[in-house]
Scaffold this active site. Structure first.
Site, PDB file in Angstrom:
ATOM      1  N   HIS A  31       0.828  -1.219   0.000  1.00 15.83           N
ATOM      2  CA  HIS A  31       0.000   0.000   0.000  1.00 15.83           C
ATOM      3  C   HIS A  31       0.856   1.260   0.000  1.00 15.83           C
ATOM      4  CE1 HIS A  31       0.135   0.766   4.508  1.00 15.83           C
ATOM      5  NE2 HIS A  31       0.278  -0.542   4.566  1.00 15.83           N
ATOM      6  N   ASP A  44      -0.639   4.276   0.740  1.00 19.10           N
ATOM      7  CA  ASP A  44      -1.199   5.256   1.675  1.00 19.10           C
ATOM      8  C   ASP A  44      -0.528   5.090   3.034  1.00 19.10           C
ATOM      9  OD1 ASP A  44      -2.551   2.735   2.088  1.00 19.10           O
ATOM     10  OD2 ASP A  44      -4.091   3.772   3.257  1.00 19.10           O
ATOM     11  N   ASP A  77       6.017   1.510   6.899  1.00 19.51           N
ATOM     12  CA  ASP A  77       4.622   1.088   6.671  1.00 19.51           C
ATOM     13  C   ASP A  77       3.939   2.023   5.706  1.00 19.51           C
ATOM     14  OD1 ASP A  77       2.099   0.037   6.895  1.00 19.51           O
ATOM     15  OD2 ASP A  77       1.740   0.731   8.936  1.00 19.51           O
ATOM     16  N   GLU A  80      -5.298   0.980   2.502  1.00 19.55           N
ATOM     17  CA  GLU A  80      -5.078  -0.043   3.526  1.00 19.55           C
ATOM     18  C   GLU A  80      -5.297   0.524   4.921  1.00 19.55           C
ATOM     19  OE1 GLU A  80      -3.465  -2.781   6.397  1.00 19.55           O
ATOM     20  OE2 GLU A  80      -2.817  -0.721   6.112  1.00 19.55           O
ATOM     21  N   HIS A 112     -24.304  22.429  34.809  1.00 13.10           N
ATOM     22  CA  HIS A 112     -23.400  22.961  35.826  1.00 13.10           C
ATOM     23  C   HIS A 112     -23.074  21.806  36.786  1.00 13.10           C
ATOM     24  CE1 HIS A 112     -21.984  25.172  39.309  1.00 13.10           C
ATOM     25  NE2 HIS A 112     -21.874  26.263  38.546  1.00 13.10           N
ATOM     26  N   THR A 163     -16.225  24.054  34.971  1.00 13.98           N
ATOM     27  CA  THR A 163     -17.013  23.109  35.754  1.00 13.98           C
ATOM     28  C   THR A 163     -18.242  22.725  34.965  1.00 13.98           C
ATOM     29  OG1 THR A 163     -18.005  25.001  36.856  1.00 13.98           O
ATOM     30  CG2 THR A 163     -16.204  23.890  38.012  1.00 13.98           C
ATOM     31  N   ARG A 205      -8.698  -7.058  18.737  1.00 18.41           N
ATOM     32  CA  ARG A 205      -7.866  -7.845  17.817  1.00 18.41           C
ATOM     33  C   ARG A 205      -8.310  -9.293  17.957  1.00 18.41           C
ATOM     34  NH1 ARG A 205      -4.586  -4.646  14.292  1.00 18.41           N
ATOM     35  NH2 ARG A 205      -4.512  -2.662  15.396  1.00 18.41           N
ATOM     36  N   SER A 207      -2.846  -6.340  11.844  1.00 14.18           N
ATOM     37  CA  SER A 207      -3.904  -6.800  10.940  1.00 14.18           C
ATOM     38  C   SER A 207      -3.693  -6.249   9.537  1.00 14.18           C
ATOM     39  CB  SER A 207      -5.271  -6.314  11.443  1.00 14.18           C
ATOM     40  OG  SER A 207      -5.457  -6.640  12.795  1.00 14.18           O
ATOM     41  N   HIS A 226       2.959   4.039  12.623  1.00 17.19           N
ATOM     42  CA  HIS A 226       1.763   4.756  13.126  1.00 17.19           C
ATOM     43  C   HIS A 226       2.113   5.762  14.226  1.00 17.19           C
ATOM     44  CE1 HIS A 226      -1.407   1.530  11.717  1.00 17.19           C
ATOM     45  NE2 HIS A 226      -0.375   1.615  10.889  1.00 17.19           N
TER      46      HIS A 226
HETATM   47  N1  BES Z   1       1.278  -2.938   8.094  1.00 19.11           N
HETATM   48  C1  BES Z   1       0.270  -2.803   9.087  1.00 19.11           C
HETATM   49  C2  BES Z   1      -0.071  -4.108   9.776  1.00 19.11           C
HETATM   50  C3  BES Z   1       1.052  -4.774  10.525  1.00 19.11           C
HETATM   51  C4  BES Z   1       2.051  -4.048  11.146  1.00 19.11           C
HETATM   52  C5  BES Z   1       1.083  -6.135  10.614  1.00 19.11           C
HETATM   53  C6  BES Z   1       3.082  -4.687  11.817  1.00 19.11           C
HETATM   54  C7  BES Z   1       2.090  -6.772  11.297  1.00 19.11           C
HETATM   55  C8  BES Z   1       3.107  -6.040  11.900  1.00 19.11           C
HETATM   56  C9  BES Z   1      -0.984  -2.219   8.431  1.00 19.11           C
HETATM   57  O1  BES Z   1      -0.668  -1.127   7.618  1.00 19.11           O
HETATM   58  C10 BES Z   1      -1.896  -1.723   9.497  1.00 19.11           C
HETATM   59  O2  BES Z   1      -1.541  -0.785  10.154  1.00 19.11           O
HETATM   60  N2  BES Z   1      -3.077  -2.325   9.675  1.00 19.11           N
HETATM   61  C11 BES Z   1      -4.043  -1.824  10.598  1.00 19.11           C
HETATM   62  C12 BES Z   1      -5.430  -2.313  10.245  1.00 19.11           C
HETATM   63  C13 BES Z   1      -6.167  -1.438   9.284  1.00 19.11           C
HETATM   64  C14 BES Z   1      -7.589  -1.945   9.114  1.00 19.11           C
HETATM   65  C15 BES Z   1      -6.189   0.018   9.676  1.00 19.11           C
HETATM   66  C16 BES Z   1      -3.746  -2.304  11.999  1.00 19.11           C
HETATM   67  O3  BES Z   1      -3.197  -3.383  12.199  1.00 19.11           O
HETATM   68  O4  BES Z   1      -4.112  -1.554  12.916  1.00 19.11           O
HETATM   69 MN    MN Z   2       0.944  -1.523   6.390  1.00 15.36          MN
HETATM   70 MN    MN Z   3      -0.344   0.613   8.984  1.00 15.05          MN
END
Ligand code: BES
Ligand code: MN
Ligand code: MN
Length: 456
Positions: free
Chosen positions: A86, A88, A119, A152, A212, A314, A327, A398, A426
């Site tokens: 991917h 993105d 990533d 993705e 309040h 408040t 997960r 995932s 991330h």
């Molecule tokens: N590349 C990752 C998934 C990943 C990272 C798998 C490290 C194994 C090890 C992928 O880009 C990702 O971030 N997937 C998301 C899920 C998606 C539905 C947003 C995730 O795992 O949070």
């Molecule tokens: Mn990825």
């Molecule tokens: Mn990712």
């Protein structure tokens, strides 16, 4: 393979420059503000596929961001490798925590720092450069099809329909993906499983307006207090998830499978110091490695409501919100788990508030075979490039589309990732090692070679 290392050596500066150019494009799929940039990244990939020697390169539009497709069919009698990746990336927030701007890549201490460095731009781009080598030196031993998507990080909603509509075009023998991590360069591993995902957003409403907190506080339910209590109740004192039926379908590993997993090196002290934590936390009865791979989890990803501005206001807020991910592991099903969550969460809501659960995207878990020709070819390729046999290891992350490669296209996947868990994907200061990048480019051609040899 002939001239592989000399080719990489001769072209390594350009391989890096090209990746840095791609990393400068802020292709954040989650934020419409970057929409033009996401399309620009697709154009960039298209051009690089053409330059590397792919045929029938096209930008396939979807209801969202496009899929870049390209192929090289050298001989229909040979096996075909479908490469998925991917272009993105995740949003770069919070910007202030980056040591250098996320879309102005910096090479420092042997690492490339940028959003998407690992990533998945860096890892995906290795495949284009490995293909360039195989193509330009007449050492391409398999047919290849590239399918690089731009959604993705937002759930791949349009890729499933694309697979359905293009089964023939995407026909292949194996899917290969580099979008996961390995244990380390000294201890290479191949990912053999991914967790599934259920993602929900919850909204808790108390009184019909903000109140309040002195005039009403104590007599009316505070939705933030209530939401916290409800969320806290989702784990018991052993950190098991309390949703009835949640574990019903969870695959139980045999003792021998678990002891095989325990062979993988793991340094607890290092793990804690890397994260600056005094202690670890998780489901009782399972190791850290098990907690992040073969066991399901439930986590709050974000929570908000009430006053979060400067100073003190408040107020007894009317609403509270949370985003919650679960997960999943084999054989849990995303839709079923989302429904169980919804039913349970509504059932534990006191009469003093109203609860609304909204499901987001999901995905199914996968386990990939270790006795297949493709796995053996990947393993042998890693031995060739790293001088060490890779360890099979399930990952906690995932990639929802991988389950659909099997259910829609009938294809197994090899998850040959070259990232490290410490690459901060991330997160601020995401990085990718130059060595990982070049080793990946070196490993991939061997995979094609061995896959062709073993398939013959
Ligand atoms: N590349 C990752 C998934 C990943 C990272 C798998 C490290 C194994 C090890 C992928 O880009 C990702 O971030 N997937 C998301 C899920 C998606 C539905 C947003 C995730 O795992 O949070
Ligand atoms: Mn990825
Ligand atoms: Mn990712």
């Amino acid at each position: 393979m002939e001239n592989l290392n000399t080719y990489i050596e001769e072209h390594k500066e350009r391989f890096l420059e090209e990746l840095l150019a791609l990393l400068k494009i802020p292709s954040v799929s989650a934020d419409p503000k970057f929409s033009d940039d996401v399309f620009e990244a697709a154009e960039f990939i298209k051009q690089k596929m053409l330059d590397a020697g792919a045929d029938n390169v096209e930008i396939c539009s979807t209801a969202g961001y496009p899929i870049v497709y390209g192929e090289k069919i050298i001989d229909t009698a040979l096996p075909t490798v479908l490469v998925y990746g991917h272009y993105d990336v995740q949003p770069a927030d919070p910007y202030e925590l980056w040591h250098s701007p996320p879309f102005e890549p910096v090479v420092k201490d042997g690492n490339i720092y940028a959003r998407g460095a690992c990533d998945d731009k860096g890892q995906m781009y290795m495949h284009l450069k490995a293909f360039e080598f195989m193509q330009k030196t007449n050492q391409l031993y398999c047919n290849v099809k590239f399918m690089i998507e731009g959604e993705e990080e937002v759930g791949s909603d349009n890729l499933g329909p694309f697979l359905e509509a293009n089964k023939e075009k995407l026909a292949a023998n194996i899917v290969i993906v580099s979008d996961t991590s390995m244990i380390s360069l000294e201890t290479p591993s191949i990912t053999t499983g991914l967790r599934g995902l259920s993602y929900v957003e919850v909204e808790v409403t108390g009184p019909n307006r903000d109140l309040h907190s002195g005039v009403y506080g104590g007599a009316v339910a505070n939705p933030i207090n209530i939401l916290n209590k409800m969320i806290a109740s989702l784990h018991d004192e052993n950190n098991h998830i309390t949703i009835p039926g949640f574990y019903d379908d969870v695959e139980v590993l045999s003792d021998s499978e678990r002891s095989a997993m325990a062979e993988a090196p793991f340094d607890l002290a290092n793990y804690k110091s890397d994260l600056d934590i005094e202690d670890i936390h998780g489901e009782q009865g399972f190791s850290t490695n098990e907690r992040t791979s073969i066991r399901p989890t439930l986590d709050v990803n974000g929570m908000w409501g009430g006053y979060i501005g400067e100073g003190a206001k408040t107020v007894l807020p009317s609403k509270a919100y949370a985003k919650i991910s679960m997960r999943l592991v084999p054989n849990q099903q995303s839709e079923k788990i989302t429904a169980l969550f919804q039913k349970h969460f509504e059932s534990i809501s006191p009469a003093s508030v109203k609860v609304k659960v909204t499901p987001h995207h999901g995905g199914e878990p996968v386990v990939t075979p270790v006795d297949s020709i493709a796995y053996k070819a990947a393993s042998k390729a890693i031995v060739q490039a790293f001088g060490k046999e890779p360890i099979p290891q399930r990952s906690g992350g995932s990639i929802p589309i991988v389950a659909l490669f099997e259910s829609v296209l009938g294809l197994k996947t090899v998850l040959m990732g070259f990232g490290l868990d410490s690459d901060a994907i991330h997160s601020p200061n995401e990085k990718y090692g130059l060595e990982n990048y070049y080793k990946g480019i070196e490993t991939i051609p061997y995979f094609y070679k061995y896959f062709a040899e073993m398939s013959a």
